[in-house]
Design a protein around this motif. Structure first.
Motif, PDB file in Angstrom:
ATOM      1  N   GLY A 160     -13.357  24.799  10.077  1.00  0.00           N
ATOM      2  CA  GLY A 160     -12.941  26.441   9.736  1.00  0.00           C
ATOM      3  C   GLY A 160     -12.165  26.115   8.588  1.00  0.00           C
ATOM      4  N   MET A 161     -12.009  25.727   7.875  1.00  0.00           N
ATOM      5  CA  MET A 161     -11.182  25.596   6.681  1.00  0.00           C
ATOM      6  C   MET A 161     -12.414  25.000   4.750  1.00  0.00           C
ATOM      7  N   PRO A 162     -12.663  26.169   4.179  1.00  0.00           N
ATOM      8  CA  PRO A 162     -13.255  26.090   3.577  1.00  0.00           C
ATOM      9  C   PRO A 162     -12.732  25.933   2.583  1.00  0.00           C
ATOM     10  N   ARG A 163     -11.186  25.271   1.817  1.00  0.00           N
ATOM     11  CA  ARG A 163     -10.702  25.171   1.112  1.00  0.00           C
ATOM     12  C   ARG A 163     -11.389  23.617   0.870  1.00  0.00           C
ATOM     13  N   LEU A 164     -10.551  23.171   2.588  1.00  0.00           N
ATOM     14  CA  LEU A 164     -11.164  22.089   2.447  1.00  0.00           C
ATOM     15  C   LEU A 164     -12.299  21.121   2.662  1.00  0.00           C
ATOM     16  N   ILE A 165     -12.929  21.721   3.118  1.00  0.00           N
ATOM     17  CA  ILE A 165     -14.223  21.476   3.164  1.00  0.00           C
ATOM     18  C   ILE A 165     -14.719  21.803   1.363  1.00  0.00           C
ATOM     19  N   GLU A 166     -14.927  22.553   0.628  1.00  0.00           N
ATOM     20  CA  GLU A 166     -15.235  22.598  -0.693  1.00  0.00           C
ATOM     21  C   GLU A 166     -14.180  21.312  -1.293  1.00  0.00           C
ATOM     22  N   GLU A 167     -13.433  20.871  -1.033  1.00  0.00           N
ATOM     23  CA  GLU A 167     -12.684  19.520  -2.270  1.00  0.00           C
ATOM     24  C   GLU A 167     -13.160  18.452  -1.539  1.00  0.00           C
ATOM     25  N   ILE A 168     -13.251  18.365  -0.408  1.00  0.00           N
ATOM     26  CA  ILE A 168     -14.211  17.421   0.047  1.00  0.00           C
ATOM     27  C   ILE A 168     -15.811  17.031  -0.333  1.00  0.00           C
ATOM     28  N   GLY A 169     -16.324  17.844   0.106  1.00  0.00           N
ATOM     29  CA  GLY A 169     -17.067  18.448  -1.243  1.00  0.00           C
ATOM     30  C   GLY A 169     -17.565  17.845  -2.446  1.00  0.00           C
ATOM     31  N   LYS A 170     -17.063  18.037  -3.398  1.00  0.00           N
ATOM     32  CA  LYS A 170     -16.181  17.192  -4.882  1.00  0.00           C
ATOM     33  C   LYS A 170     -16.034  16.075  -4.812  1.00  0.00           C
ATOM     34  N   LEU A 171     -15.242  15.600  -3.856  1.00  0.00           N
ATOM     35  CA  LEU A 171     -15.094  14.622  -3.200  1.00  0.00           C
ATOM     36  C   LEU A 171     -16.248  13.644  -3.267  1.00  0.00           C
ATOM     37  N   GLN A 172     -17.101  14.026  -2.322  1.00  0.00           N
ATOM     38  CA  GLN A 172     -18.471  13.416  -2.204  1.00  0.00           C
ATOM     39  C   GLN A 172     -19.486  13.226  -3.182  1.00  0.00           C
ATOM     40  N   LEU A 173     -18.966  14.428  -4.330  1.00  0.00           N
ATOM     41  CA  LEU A 173     -19.959  14.027  -5.369  1.00  0.00           C
ATOM     42  C   LEU A 173     -20.051  13.151  -5.920  1.00  0.00           C
TER      43      LEU A 173
END
Length: 202
Positions: free
Chosen positions: A140-153
């Motif tokens: 339920g935290m879209p900003r956190l999900i977005e940041e994690i996605g960047k780190l994963q890439l």
């Protein structure tokens, strides 16, 4: 019109991001708008927007008089990427587990099985990243999900550049343990296993 342009720019950005991650473009290589526009059959505007997305993701940089180029492979940043993933992903999973739907749990397990069955490193990397994203989808935290996605890439780019030759197909027991904890709705156990799993990143 703006929505259609955004869809085009997102498509271009997503495609270019994966091509950078998989090494099609060399570090420092200029990303030429005219060539990309021709390749995707679109105007310069969505391409320019796509390139700015890549800069925001850390996959490209903007240089004076050169334009937008592929970001260098910063070896000094790898430790930071690992530390950040170890801090953020277990937290996201802790909040995600109680909220995951049955459909989301099954989707995550399907990604786990694709990961275990992968016969090529690119196939494995995509399934592995999908698994990690799907298990945190309920936080339920879209900003956190977005940041994690960047780190994963960014980490995937490092991994594929340096470990592709050593990759071998295997069953991931940590993924299995995470899914077992998720099905039991044991958020803390799932988070602890993920923390251990991420501590092994190379």
């Amino acid at each position: 019109m703006a929505t259609e342009r955004r869809k085009k720019s997102d498509h271009v950005a997503q495609t270019l991001a994966m091509e950078i991650v998989r090494g099609r473009f060399a570090p420092g290589e200029k990303l030429r708008q005219d060539r990309i526009s021709q390749e995707f059959g679109t105007s310069h505007v969505p391409v320019r927007e796509a390139l700015l997305q890549l800069v925001a993701q850390g996959l490209a940089i903007s240089l004076p008089r050169r334009g937008i180029c592929v970001a260098p492979m910063d070896q000094t940043a790898i430790h930071e990427l690992k530390v950040m993933r170890q801090a953020l992903e277990p937290t996201a999973l802790l909040h995600s587990v109680p909220n995951l739907t049955g459909e989301q749990i099954e989707a995550a397990d399907e990604a786990r099985l694709r990961c275990d069955a992968a016969q090529a490193v690119f196939e494995w990397e995509e399934a592995n990243r999908s698994f990690h994203n799907l298990v945190i989808a309920g936080c339920g935290m879209p900003r956190l999900i977005e940041e994690i996605g960047k780190l994963q890439l960014l980490y995937a780019r490092h991994f594929l550049a340096h470990h592709t030759a050593r990759w071998r197909q295997r069953d991931d027991t940590d993924h299995q343990a995470i899914m077992s904890a998720i099905r039991a709705r044991d958020a803390r156990r799932a988070s602890v296993v993920l923390q251990r799993h991420l501590s092994r990143l190379t």
